[in-house]
Structures are given as C-alpha cells and as structure tokens.
Motif scaffolding. Structure first.
Motif, short mmCIF file in Angstrom:
data_model
loop_
_atom_site.label_atom_id
_atom_site.label_comp_id
_atom_site.label_asym_id
_atom_site.label_seq_id
_atom_site.Cartn_x
_atom_site.Cartn_y
_atom_site.Cartn_z
N ILE A 422 17.52 -17.44 -2.28
CA ILE A 422 16.55 -16.38 -2.60
C ILE A 422 15.23 -17.08 -2.89
N TYR A 423 14.16 -16.71 -2.20
CA TYR A 423 12.87 -17.38 -2.46
C TYR A 423 12.08 -16.61 -3.51
N ASP A 424 11.48 -15.52 -3.16
CA ASP A 424 10.67 -14.74 -4.11
C ASP A 424 10.29 -13.45 -3.41
N VAL A 425 9.57 -12.59 -4.13
CA VAL A 425 9.06 -11.41 -3.43
C VAL A 425 7.86 -11.85 -2.60
N ILE A 426 7.62 -11.15 -1.52
CA ILE A 426 6.57 -11.59 -0.57
C ILE A 426 5.21 -11.71 -1.25
N GLY A 427 4.91 -10.76 -2.20
CA GLY A 427 3.62 -10.77 -2.89
C GLY A 427 3.38 -12.07 -3.64
N ASN A 428 4.49 -12.71 -4.09
CA ASN A 428 4.36 -13.95 -4.86
C ASN A 428 4.23 -15.17 -3.97
N LEU A 429 4.47 -15.00 -2.68
CA LEU A 429 4.44 -16.15 -1.78
C LEU A 429 3.09 -16.27 -1.08
N ILE A 430 2.17 -15.34 -1.45
CA ILE A 430 0.86 -15.32 -0.79
C ILE A 430 -0.23 -15.52 -1.84
N THR A 431 -1.26 -16.31 -1.50
CA THR A 431 -2.45 -16.29 -2.34
C THR A 431 -3.63 -15.85 -1.48
N VAL A 432 -4.59 -15.21 -2.14
CA VAL A 432 -5.71 -14.66 -1.40
C VAL A 432 -6.95 -14.73 -2.28
N SER A 433 -8.13 -14.88 -1.69
CA SER A 433 -9.33 -14.91 -2.52
C SER A 433 -9.68 -13.47 -2.91
N GLU A 434 -10.46 -13.37 -4.01
CA GLU A 434 -10.64 -12.08 -4.66
C GLU A 434 -11.14 -10.99 -3.72
N GLU A 435 -12.10 -11.38 -2.82
CA GLU A 435 -12.72 -10.35 -1.98
C GLU A 435 -11.74 -9.62 -1.07
N TYR A 436 -10.58 -10.29 -0.74
CA TYR A 436 -9.64 -9.66 0.18
C TYR A 436 -8.44 -9.03 -0.54
N THR A 437 -8.49 -9.01 -1.89
CA THR A 437 -7.32 -8.54 -2.64
C THR A 437 -6.94 -7.12 -2.25
N LYS A 438 -7.94 -6.21 -2.24
CA LYS A 438 -7.60 -4.80 -1.97
C LYS A 438 -7.02 -4.65 -0.58
N ALA A 439 -7.67 -5.35 0.39
CA ALA A 439 -7.20 -5.26 1.78
C ALA A 439 -5.75 -5.71 1.86
N LEU A 440 -5.43 -6.82 1.17
CA LEU A 440 -4.06 -7.35 1.20
C LEU A 440 -3.10 -6.38 0.53
N GLU A 441 -3.54 -5.85 -0.63
CA GLU A 441 -2.68 -4.91 -1.37
C GLU A 441 -2.24 -3.75 -0.47
N VAL A 442 -3.24 -3.14 0.21
CA VAL A 442 -2.89 -1.96 1.02
C VAL A 442 -2.16 -2.36 2.30
N SER A 443 -2.45 -3.57 2.80
CA SER A 443 -1.74 -4.01 4.00
C SER A 443 -0.26 -4.15 3.72
N LEU A 444 0.05 -4.76 2.57
CA LEU A 444 1.46 -4.98 2.24
C LEU A 444 2.13 -3.70 1.75
N GLY A 445 1.38 -2.90 1.00
CA GLY A 445 1.95 -1.68 0.44
C GLY A 445 3.18 -2.02 -0.39
N GLY A 446 4.22 -1.24 -0.20
CA GLY A 446 5.44 -1.43 -1.00
C GLY A 446 6.17 -2.71 -0.67
N SER A 447 5.91 -3.26 0.53
CA SER A 447 6.70 -4.42 0.94
C SER A 447 6.35 -5.67 0.14
N LYS A 448 5.32 -5.62 -0.70
CA LYS A 448 5.00 -6.83 -1.48
C LYS A 448 6.12 -7.12 -2.48
#
Ligand code: ATP
Length: 980
Positions: A422-448
């Motif tokens: 078991i690795y982790d939830v997908i949201g924890n395996l990604i880092t992103v700079s602040e400006e793209y946080t919202k875009a990433l959040e909505v891209s992943l949706g529930g799958s994070k």
C-alpha cells in the motif's frame, strides 16, 4: 457432354467464317486432299491451348495459323476459333449448361482466351478440361498420321496415354506445381539461410553495442532528470543564502561607515591639541608663577627693609607698625576677596557645564532606553508570532500524520502494517506549486483519496480487510493495472498555439516516477488554462474531447458541460502540505529576525551601561561643584565682611595712615600686594587649567575607550564582512558553474530548467544518485548511439527472416507431404487403370484381328510413377515379335485396339480422329466402324476420313471443299441417321 459447334474465322484456310454444328453421334468430315479438313483438327487443338506451331503443322510463329492470303484474297490479321460444348449433364465442373471456349490471335502476336465470352487465362481453360478426356494432347484427339505414333513412341512417352486414361493428370499437375513450389522454397530457404548467417554475425555485436548505448541513454536520461532538478534546487538554495549574504554585506558596510564616521579621531585630536595647549599654558603660568613669586619675595624683602627704615624714622614705631599692619591687612583681604570671587566664578562655570552634561547624558540615556524598549517590544511580538506559527505547524503536522480528512476506511488501510504494497492516497503522492493548487484539486476531484497500491492482489487483500472489519469502502489504483492516458499529438500541437493554455495538468505536478502511470491516468488528459474564457474557446476548438480546468477551479467536462462557482474551503492534504511549507519558511525567517533583534539589543545594553556610568559620574561631579560653589559663596561673604570691617577700621585711621606711611613705604606695600595678588590669581589660573587638563584627559580616555570598543566591533564586522564576501564569491563561482552545466550539458536556461524539472528525491539522495549515475556513465565508456537503431533494424530483419525460414520449412514439409500424397494416389490410380486397360486390350485386339495375342507390360514395375508401358502384339498366326516389325495396317489396328480398350475402361465425351483408319483394308475399316457404332451412345465421334466404309457409319456428313482457290468452305451437310 458433347461438342456442339466448331466455329473458325481467319484460321488457316478458313478465311471466311466456318461453322460446323455437331450432334452427339458420329460425324464425318470428308473432302478432297488439301481442302482443309485437317485444319479442323488443328483448330480444335489450337483452341484447347496448343502452343507448339509445329504440331499445328506450321514452321514459323503462332501467326502462321492466321489466314495468310491466297491468289484472290488478302491475308487476314486475326484468327479465332470457338468450341461450344453442351454441358447439360454438368460433365464439366462449371455451372453452365453450355460452355464455349474461344481463342483469338492477332498478327501483332496478341493472344486471347475467352470462357463463355469472358476473357480468361489459358490456365483457366486447361484446368476446366483437366482429366476430362478433352485436351490438346489427349489420346482421343489423333491427328493425321499420328495413330501409329502410339506404337512407335518410347514406352515412356506412351505412358502419358495411360496417365490420362487414369485421370491422374490433375494429380501430376498438382505434384509438378508442388515440386516447382518446393524448388522455389528451396531457393528461398537457401537465400534466407545465407542472409540469416550474415545477420547472425552482426546481430550479437550490435545487440551488445545497443544494450550499452541504451544503458548509457537511460543513465543520461536519469542523470538529466535528477541533476537538472538538483542544480535548480541548489541554485535556489544558494541564491537564498546569496541574497541574505548580500543584504548582510550591505548592512555591515553601512554599519562600518557609520562607526568609522562616529569614530572621534578628530575629536581625540582636537582634545589632544587642547590638552597640549593647556599644558603649554600651564607650564608658562608655572614659569610666570616662579617669576611672580621671586618678585613677590624680593618685594617682600624690599618692603621689610622700607618698613624697618620707616619705623626707624617714625616717632612712634609701635603706631607705625599697627598702621602698616592694617594697611597690609586691607590689601591682603582685598586680594583674598578678589581670589574668592574668581574661584566662585570658576566653580559656577563648572556647575553650568555639569548641569548641561547631566542634561545631555540623561536625554542620551533616555534615547537608548526608548530604543531598547522598542526593540524588546518588537522581539516580544515576533516571539509571540513564532509561538503561533509553531502551534499551527504542530496542528497541521499532527493532522497530516493522522491522515487528514481521509475517510476512516482509507486511514485504517494506511495504518495497518500487515497490508503490504500500500503506498498512499494519490493526493499525498503529488506536490504542486501554490498557483496550480485549485486546478489540481478539481482535476483530481474525489480520486485524490483513492489509494495507490502495488497490484490487484494488494487491493483484494485490503478490500477483504475492510469487509472483515466492517470498515467501509475504499477505491484502489493498482500500479500493475492502471494505464496512462494522454492527449493526442495533434491536439497538443494545437493547444501550444492557443492563448491562455498553460500545460497538461500532469506536467505541472511532481511525483515519484514509479507512480507515473497513475498520475497520467488521472491528469495526463486534463488541460490547464488561465481562465474560463480561454477554457470555453479551447474546448470548442478541440470539440470538447478533453477535460479542461482553469486556475480558479472551473471545469469544462468532456462533451462541454461546465462546473464552476466558488470552491468551499474544504481542507485538503494538498493545500495543507503547501501551507505547512509556507509556515515553516515563515518560522525560519522569524527566527532569523529575532536573532538579529537580540544582537541589536545586546549592543544597546553596552551603550546603555556606558551612558549610564557617564551620567552617574557627571552627577557626582555636579554635586561636588555645587557644594564647592556653596562653600565658596560662604567664604566670599565672610571675606567681604572681614574686608568691610578692615575698611571701616582703616577709614577711621585714614588721616593717620596718610601721615604715618611714607610714600615709598606705601608704594612698596602696594607693589608687594599687587604681586601677591598676581601670584594668587596665577595659582588660581593654574588650578583651573589643571582641572581643565584633567577633564580633557578623561574625555580623551573616554574617546579612546569608545574608539577601542568601536575598533573591536569594527574588526568583528570587518571579519564577518570578509567571510561573507568570500562566501558570496564562492557562491558566485558555484552559481556560474551550475548555470554553465545547465547551458553546456543540457542546453537549458535556469528558467527553463525550473519550469520543466522538479526535485522528486530528498536532497542527499539526489546528490548521491548523481554521483552514482556519473560513475555508471564513466564505467560504460564510449558508446555507439547509432547501434540502437541499427540493432533494431538488423534484429527485426533477423527475426522476420527466421520466421520466414520457419514458414518455408513448414511449407516444405507440407509440399513434401502433398507430393507423397499425390504419388500414392497416382500410383494407385495408374495401376488400377493400367490393369483394366491391359485386360481390355487383349480382348479388343483379338476381336479386331480375329485372333492373335496382345498385352501390355510395365518396363519398371518397381517404379510405378515413372515406368514406361510396353505393347506386345502378336497378330493371328504370327509369333510374338517386336511391334516395329508389324505392317502399317497391323500397327494402326493395334493402336486402334489400344484406343478402344481405353474407351472400354474410361468413357470420354468425344473423339476426334483424323484419318486414323487410312492404312486399313476395307474389312478392318468395317470392323473399326462397328466399334465406333458400339461406342457412339457413350462417346461422340468426329472423324475425318476418305473411307467410304467409315462414312457409312456416320450419322452426319460434312464436306469441305476449296472452291475459291485457297479458302475452305463447308459445302454440304447430310443427316442420314435413319439410312445408316
Ligand atoms: P488431305 O486430305 O490431303 O489430308 P486436307 O483436306 O486435310 O488434305 P489440310 O491439310 O487440312 O487439307 O489443309 C491444307 C491446306 O490448308 C493447304 O492447302 C494449305 O495451303 C492451307 N493452309 C494451311 N495454312 C494456311 C494459312 N495460314 N493460310 C491459308 N491457307 C492455309
């Protein structure tokens, strides 16, 4: 089946169209010599595909068969013959009740075949008639003079007749085809073998070179990924320190300038000059004092002498003494009084200066206190802030450590050490700079919150665990199953041209390469743009084929539906991690500021102590001065009183004094006291200057002490400055080196590198990896990059040829088994037919010869496939002898016996005989005719003959003449079935 019609046009002597209609009985064609009867046989052979001009009685090319002209007719350019068969019994394997075949040749050598009016190949015609008993070389088509050939042919050539009767030609043909194919297969196998052998010598070395080149490229690729990201990281790291150092250098330079300006070099110098001046003045005053004292002593002596003399001259020496004493006392008191006045003035002066000094030092001290207060307040504020930050950091860290807002099922899985993979939830395996946080959040949706796991079995174990413990549900991404998704190249090229397009979402995040497929599965086909207007425009351009998200979090889904509005501030681990990073950086900055404040406060403490001590000393000095002023004032009052008393006393004695003291005496007394007054005032001056000298010395000492202090601080700062400057220049070199590496090794600018490469490893791990990979590259040494492509080319060709060789070997096996099969069939069919014919042959022979013996014999019975067939014939009363010794008629009758024997065994649809009975006598012709009659129900006969006896057996008689010189004509037709 029977031959219904022969139509010839332009063929040999048939300049005009010739049409012979036949029935299925016996048809005879008669006519004078040279009228063109045999041309009918030629026409039939020709249309069946005869290629030999010679066997068509020509001697040139195939155009020999075209009407070559006559005296009255020009030559023609095209010849054609058509045979029409009745196939209502479906004898021929073709679904037509009537079958026509046609051949046409032009002088230009063009040769055409037709089957039922459709153009076809000769092969189609040959195949149609194969083993049908109709063929250009069949035993049932016998040209003029060729009947005896059956006997004169070699046993091997004769074999063909039996083969045809046995119907094995199709097998023979198939075998021949198989052999041809086998030959070709052998050739191809040889060629493939040669090339494979050649490739084998290349493929191994190339494989090694290619593997080495690939290893090199993989290392280079890994190195680039890690080293570029590491360089960017190191540059950022150095740059932060570099900027801080630069700022500190500027600060230090300003402080140094300030301290240097403060350094009271000039003040010390001025004070020292003043000190020198005072000392000079003092030594002059001491000199003066010496002179003045000597003069006073001399005057005192002179005064004493004068007083002794006056006393001696006076009447009353006692009175004189008193008066003289009073006068002297008055002068003395006046002197003292004036001295006291001077002293008081001096002390008052001191007092004023001391008051001023205390005032200045007090305000100076207040300033330091104020500064200290402000700094302390600031420090307190910062410490409060740092406590707040630490608290926040602690809260977020705890929150993240406990799985954040993940569902309980997911937390339970993550916290279960027994679940492997078991690795982790997908949201924890990604880092992103602040400006793209919202875009990433909505891209992943529930799958994070979906769990990344090793494979489907891991997921199965985890699901069982959830089920068994009633812990709810979770979704899994098995690494072994999930496939990456992406955007097609055309769309990506189109996007790059679009204003507002930022990137594919997967390119804006960083992650461990191990999870690449999963990240691409979720974000590889999501487009990030700057705002909703760009999103709408781009979605239209790409026909809504991909999901588009904006920096503000709006989504245009595949197909065009839009999601937008404000994002409720629900916590997510992605934003939490970002905030944690920001908080840690703020804390570090605050810690640095507090340290600086502390430094400033401790230097203010020293300053405070210095000013405070000075103030204490100044106050003490003021107190002492004020005390002195007070006592001096009292002394002055007392002196004034005493002076007044003395003056009153003297005034009462004024006239006495005037008369008692001689002018000389008075003058000397005055002179003496003048001198004494001068001496005292000089002493006072010396005292005052000595005090001033002491004060200046203290000032100089203080200034020098401060300077020493400043110098120590200055030296400390200069040392720090030097260290910082060395560090900065080292950093300059390092930065240059990093930028050069980016430029020279990777052709990248810092900005490009920062935009495209992200650190995915811990710093130390990245540094170690770079060293290891560089070691690998060095170990690999020189490589041939072209070998990769070359190897691929050679390997593909080698594999292709190996496959082809296997196919060929398989084909060879198949062909050999076909040949074997054909051989077996042919052997059996041949032998069966042969034995049947042999049986019939003896009987027919005896009947035709009215006795005698004939038989058939295989020349090589052990080799059925190649054996020849010997004919042994012994007419009645004659000994068995070789057939070459038989008469012409005997030969013909023997050959005809064989033909009829074959016809007994094998039914053929029709026979075409050209004067086969020419050599027979009347009785034998009759026998021949009887035989024909016997067979005519099964076989159609077309006979060319001169024999009347034969004609008697015909149902239909055609005559061919050559009325117009050189052109054959069908002149008469007689149906005589009844009369026969
Ligand atoms: P016989 O009874 O003597 O055997 P026949 O009736 O069978 O004679 P053929 O041999 O069929 O006669 O015909 C031969 C005739 O056809 C010759 O007169 C020959 O000149 C003619 N002939 C052959 N080829 C051509 C051609 N290409 N153009 C014109 N005439 C030709």
């Amino acid at each position: 089946m029977y031959l219904k019609e022969i139509e010839a046009s332009g063929f040999k002597s048939f300049a005009d169209k010739l049409k012979i209609t036949l029935d299925d009985n016996i048809t005879c064609i008669v006519g004078p010599n040279g009228s063109g009867k045999s041309n009918v046989v030629d026409a039939v052979r020709w249309v069946l595909g005869e290629q030999s001009v010679k066997s068509l009685r020509g001697d040139g090319g195939m155009t020999d068969v075209i009407f070559s002209g006559s005296k009255s007719r020009n030559a023609l350019n095209v010849a054609s013959v058509t045979l029409t068969f009745d196939n209502s019994d479906n004898y021929l394997n073709i679904p037509y009740s009537e079958v026509s075949i046609k051949r046409r040749v032009y002088r230009t050598l063009e040769n055409e075949y037709f089957l039922n009016g459709e153009k076809c190949r000769l092969k189609d015609i040959t195949n149609l008639f194969l083993d049908s008993g109709i063929g250009k070389e069949s035993f049932n088509i016998i040209s003029q003079g060729e009947v005896q050939k059956i006997l004169s042919n070699s046993p091997y050539d004769r074999r063909v007749i039996f083969e045809e009767a046995a119907g094995v030609l199709k097998y023979k043909k198939r075998k021949e085809e198989a052999i041809r194919k086998l030959d070709r297969t052998h050739d191809n196998l040889d060629r493939a073998g040669d090339i494979i052998a050649e490739l084998e010598t290349q493929v191994e070395p190339l494989k090694e070179q290619s593997a080495k080149a690939l290893e090199y490229l993989e290392n280079k690729h890994n190195l680039e990924k890690i080293e570029v990201a590491l360089i960017v990281y190191e540059i950022d790291l150095i740059n932060e320190t570099y900027q801080n150092n630069k700022q500190r250098i500027e600060e230090l330079n300003n402080k140094i300038i300030l301290i240097k300006n403060q350094t009271s070099d000039t003040k010390v110098d001025t004070s020292k000059i003043e000190l020198l001046k005072l000392e000079t003045e003092l030594s002059k005053l001491n000199q003066d004092l010496l002179t003045i004292t000597k003069e006073a002593e001399r005057l005192n002596g002179e005064k004493n002498i004068q007083q002794e003399r006056s006393k001696y001259d006076s009447n009353d020496s006692k009175v004189h003494d008193n008066i003289a004493s009073l006068a002297e006392q008055k002068l003395k008191i006046e002197n003292e009084y004036s001295l006291l006045e001077q002293e008081l003035n001096i002390e008052q002066d001191y007092e004023t200066k001391s008051i001023e000094l205390v005032k200045n030092l007090t305000s100076e001290l207040q300033l330091v206190i104020n500064k200290k207060d402000n700094l302390s307040k600031e420090e307190l504020e910062k410490e409060r802030n740092i406590n707040l930050l630490e608290h926040k950091i602690q809260v977020i860290t705890n929150y993240l450590d406990n799985g954040g807002n993940l569902p309980n099922s997911v937390k339970a899985i993550l916290n279960n050490p027994k679940l492997i993979g078991i690795y982790d939830v997908i949201g924890n395996l990604i880092t992103v700079s602040e400006e793209y946080t919202k875009a990433l959040e909505v891209s992943l949706g529930g799958s994070k919150q979906f769990l990344v796991v090793e494979n489907e079995y891991t997921a199965k174990d985890a699901i069982n665990y959830l089920k068994n413990n009633n812990l709810g549900r979770a979704t899994f991404f098995p690494l072994s199953v999930i496939k990456p998704k992406g955007i097609d190249i055309e769309t990506e090229t189109l996007l790059k041209e679009e204003a507002g397009y930022i990137n594919i979402c997967a390119n804006l995040v960083t992650y461990d390469n191990k999870f690449r497929n999963i990240i691409l599965n979720q974000l590889g086909n999501v487009i990030v743009v700057n705002n909703i207007d760009s999103a709408n425009r781009i979605s239209k351009k790409i026909n809504g084929r991909y999901k588009i998200v904006t920096l503000e979090g709006e989504i245009i889904h595949v197909g065009g539906s839009i999601t937008g509005g404000c994002i409720t501030s629900q916590r997510s681990m992605i934003t939490d991690k970002l905030e944690l990073g920001t908080l840690i950086r703020s804390k570090e900055e605050l810690t640095r500021v507090i340290k600086e404040l502390n430094d400033q406060l401790s230097s203010l403490d020293s300053e405070y102590n210095l000013v405070f001590n000075k103030l204490v000393r100044a106050k003490e000095q003021l107190f002492l001065t004020q005390e002195t002023v007070k006592s001096k004032g009292i002394n002055l009052t007392a002196a004034k009183e005493s002076l007044n008393n003395t003056i009153v006393e003297l005034n009462s004695l004024g006239h006495v004094i005037d008369s008692s003291l001689s002018k000389e005496e008075e003058a000397i007394i005055n002179k003496y006291y003048e001198q004494t007054k001068l001496k005292e005032s000089t002493l006072l001056k010396i005292k005052k200057l000595s005090k001033e000298k002491d004060d200046i010395k203290v000032i100089i000492e203080e200034l020098e002490a401060k300077e020493r202090l400043n110098n120590t601080e200055l030296r400390r700062m200069e040392a720090e400055l030097k260290e910082l400057e060395i560090a900065v220049s080292r950093m300059d070199v390092k930065l240059d080196m990093y930028l050069n590496t980016l430029n020279e090794d990777y052709e990248l600018t810092y900005e490009k590198a920062k935009g495209n490469y992200e650190m995915e490893l811990e710093l130390d791990e990245a540094r170690n990896k770079v060293i290891t990979i560089k070691g690998n590259i060095k170990r690999i040494g020189m490589v041939n990059l072209a070998a990769i492509q070359e190897y691929e080319k050679v390997r593909t060709r080698y594999e292709f040829l190996t496959l082809q060789r296997n196919d060929l070997l398989h084909a060879k096996e198949t062909l050999l088994s076909i040949i074997e099969e054909m051989d077996a069939v042919m052997k059996e069919e041949f032998m069966t037919t042969f034995e049947l014919i042999q049986k019939e042959f003896g009987g027919v022979f005896e009947q035709l010869f009215h006795g005698g013996h004939a038989s058939l014999k295989l020349t090589e019975p052990s080799n059925i496939l190649e054996t020849g067939v010997e004919i042994i014939a012994s007419p009645p009363g004659k000994k068995l002898t070789t057939i070459s010794l038989l008469s012409g008629g005997e030969k013909t009758l023997t050959a005809i016996s064989l033909l009829f024997a074959i016809l007994n065994v094998r039914t053929v649809p029709f026979c075409l005989f050209d004067e086969v009975e020419a050599a027979l006598d009347e009785a034998n012709v009759d026998n021949f005719g009887k035989y024909l009659d016997h067979y005519k129900s099964k076989t159609q006969f077309l006979l060319i003959t001169h024999k009347k006896k034969t004609m008697e057996y015909a149902n239909t008689l055609y005559g061919i003449t050559m009325q117009e010189s050189g052109v054959s004509k069908l002149v008469s037709v007689r149906f005589d079935q009844e009369n026969k």
